[in-house]
Motif scaffolding. Structure first.
Motif, mmCIF file in Angstrom:
data_model
loop_
_atom_site.group_PDB
_atom_site.id
_atom_site.type_symbol
_atom_site.label_atom_id
_atom_site.label_comp_id
_atom_site.label_asym_id
_atom_site.label_seq_id
_atom_site.Cartn_x
_atom_site.Cartn_y
_atom_site.Cartn_z
ATOM 1 N N ASP A 12 0.830 -1.210 0.000
ATOM 2 C CA ASP A 12 0.000 0.000 0.000
ATOM 3 C C ASP A 12 0.864 1.259 0.000
ATOM 4 O O ASP A 12 0.548 2.239 -0.696
ATOM 5 C CB ASP A 12 -0.917 0.015 1.228
ATOM 6 N N PHE A 13 1.952 1.232 0.786
ATOM 7 C CA PHE A 13 2.863 2.378 0.823
ATOM 8 C C PHE A 13 3.473 2.630 -0.557
ATOM 9 O O PHE A 13 3.560 3.779 -1.012
ATOM 10 C CB PHE A 13 3.969 2.136 1.852
ATOM 11 N N GLY A 63 8.044 -13.656 -2.377
ATOM 12 C CA GLY A 63 6.847 -12.822 -2.295
ATOM 13 C C GLY A 63 7.165 -11.342 -2.383
ATOM 14 O O GLY A 63 7.835 -10.789 -1.494
ATOM 15 N N LEU A 64 6.706 -10.690 -3.453
ATOM 16 C CA LEU A 64 7.061 -9.289 -3.664
ATOM 17 C C LEU A 64 6.483 -8.370 -2.601
ATOM 18 O O LEU A 64 7.015 -7.281 -2.365
ATOM 19 C CB LEU A 64 6.609 -8.836 -5.055
ATOM 20 N N LEU A 65 5.396 -8.779 -1.945
ATOM 21 C CA LEU A 65 4.832 -7.946 -0.889
ATOM 22 C C LEU A 65 5.670 -7.992 0.385
ATOM 23 O O LEU A 65 5.475 -7.170 1.291
ATOM 24 C CB LEU A 65 3.394 -8.358 -0.591
ATOM 25 N N ARG A 66 6.599 -8.914 0.458
ATOM 26 C CA ARG A 66 7.529 -8.954 1.594
ATOM 27 C C ARG A 66 8.590 -7.865 1.473
ATOM 28 O O ARG A 66 9.268 -7.539 2.452
ATOM 29 C CB ARG A 66 8.214 -10.322 1.681
ATOM 30 N N ILE A 67 8.746 -7.326 0.257
ATOM 31 C CA ILE A 67 9.783 -6.335 -0.029
ATOM 32 C C ILE A 67 9.111 -4.966 -0.141
ATOM 33 O O ILE A 67 8.170 -4.792 -0.907
ATOM 34 C CB ILE A 67 10.486 -6.639 -1.363
ATOM 35 N N GLU A 68 9.597 -3.997 0.604
ATOM 36 C CA GLU A 68 9.032 -2.646 0.513
ATOM 37 C C GLU A 68 10.166 -1.630 0.401
ATOM 38 O O GLU A 68 11.062 -1.586 1.246
ATOM 39 C CB GLU A 68 8.166 -2.323 1.720
ATOM 40 N N VAL A 70 15.486 -0.486 1.551
ATOM 41 C CA VAL A 70 14.555 -1.608 1.450
ATOM 42 C C VAL A 70 14.256 -2.190 2.830
ATOM 43 O O VAL A 70 15.141 -2.243 3.697
ATOM 44 C CB VAL A 70 15.116 -2.721 0.531
ATOM 45 N N ALA A 71 13.007 -2.574 3.023
ATOM 46 C CA ALA A 71 12.599 -3.307 4.235
ATOM 47 C C ALA A 71 12.081 -4.670 3.803
ATOM 48 O O ALA A 71 11.308 -4.782 2.847
ATOM 49 C CB ALA A 71 11.519 -2.542 4.987
ATOM 50 N N ILE A 72 12.530 -5.711 4.485
ATOM 51 C CA ILE A 72 12.076 -7.074 4.232
ATOM 52 C C ILE A 72 11.251 -7.519 5.432
ATOM 53 O O ILE A 72 11.726 -7.508 6.562
ATOM 54 C CB ILE A 72 13.268 -8.038 4.023
ATOM 55 N N ASP A 73 10.006 -7.885 5.155
ATOM 56 C CA ASP A 73 9.083 -8.265 6.229
ATOM 57 C C ASP A 73 9.003 -7.170 7.297
ATOM 58 O O ASP A 73 8.943 -7.441 8.507
ATOM 59 C CB ASP A 73 9.493 -9.595 6.856
ATOM 60 N N GLY A 74 9.041 -5.913 6.846
ATOM 61 C CA GLY A 74 8.877 -4.784 7.744
ATOM 62 C C GLY A 74 10.123 -4.300 8.440
ATOM 63 O O GLY A 74 10.086 -3.326 9.196
ATOM 64 N N VAL A 75 11.275 -4.940 8.185
ATOM 65 C CA VAL A 75 12.530 -4.573 8.850
ATOM 66 C C VAL A 75 13.516 -4.045 7.811
ATOM 67 O O VAL A 75 13.817 -4.735 6.826
ATOM 68 C CB VAL A 75 13.147 -5.780 9.588
#
Length: 270
Positions: free
Chosen positions: A138-139, A178-183, A199-204
């Motif tokens: 979403d971000f 999973g591309l949604l794991r990458i932000e 980059v954040a992976i799984d929110g980190v």
């Protein structure tokens, strides 16, 4: 690190050039290239192989045609029995639009992706985005849609897509990860270059990664770099755009005129 790009859309190989290039690669590679229906795809594939072998030659001093390549279970090329100077080499190739690109490093893990900023035929930006809605968080969608113009939205979309592709290519999983794991949180482009995206992976946030983004001739070229030495790489270096002659060491030609004839009778593109 070696970063290379060849503009394949303006490369119209003569018989001498095509057969010289063909002599630089293996029979298996030649057979694979001959299967392409269009010149555009055959040229991009040939260019990718020449870029790889040029890098191997630069780093080892051996002739480009001396290397043996194979593919792993995911289709990623690797060197068979590499010389000592290349045992730690991480490399990756990408081609799309008008360019074939390459990145290689002996001190970090790398992945590269290139995309042309363009809208697919017979579709609107919103229709196109609708097909891709599950690829971004979403971000990220908020950032992609933030410009007021369709052009600006496409610009951000392809920037994000290249970031995701470069990362999953570097880790070797492809889109199975999973591309949604990458932000990604994109940095500011200055003079068509950005080195500050995170980059954040799984929110980190993963600070072990660096992303080199270049906007070149309406294309994004993005290189993902990971490893202890990645922060010490010369980040001032940019992608080097090369020509066919820059990639050829030997002028020996493949003794098979039919190989060029088969290529030359193909249509350029659909």
């Amino acid at each position: 690190m070696i970063r290379l790009a060849l503009k394949t859309s303006t490369w119209n190989p003569t018989e001498t050039e095509w057969l010289t290039a063909a002599n630089t690669i293996s029979e298996a590679e030649r057979d694979r290239i001959s299967q392409f229906m269009y010149k555009r795809d055959a040229k991009q594939s040939m260019a990718g192989r020449l870029l790889m072998r040029n890098c191997f030659s630069q780093l080892s001093g051996a002739f480009p045609e001396s290397f043996v390549l194979s593919r792993d279970t995911s289709g990623k090329p690797y060197l068979v029995n590499p010389p000592a100077t290349l045992t730690a080499l991480s490399f990756n190739v990408s081609h799309a639009g008008d360019y074939a690109t390459f990145a290689g490093s002996n001190s970090a893990k790398v992945g590269v992706d290139v995309m042309k900023v363009e809208l697919r035929r017979n579709t609107t930006v919103e229709q196109f985005f609708g097909h891709m809605k599950r690829q971004f968080t979403d971000f990220e969608w908020q950032r992609i849609r933030s410009p007021g113009s369709d052009r600006g939205k496409l610009f951000n979309f392809y920037r994000y897509w290249c970031l995701k592709e470069s990362y999953v290519k570097a880790i070797g999983t492809g889109l199975k990860f999973g591309l949604l794991r990458i932000e990604f949180d994109i940095g500011r482009m200055e003079d068509d270059i950005c080195r500050t995206t995170t980059v954040a992976i799984d929110g980190v946030i993963d600070s072990d990664w660096r992303f080199e983004e270049v906007y070149l001739d309406n294309h994004f070229i993005t290189i993902a770099v990971q490893g202890e030495d990645s922060t010490r790489e010369n980040v001032e270096d940019n992608v080097k755009v090369v020509k066919f002659d820059d990639l050829i060491v030997s002028k020996d030609m493949l003794d098979d005129g039919k190989y060029f004839g088969s290529f030359n009778e193909k249509k350029e593109c659909p």
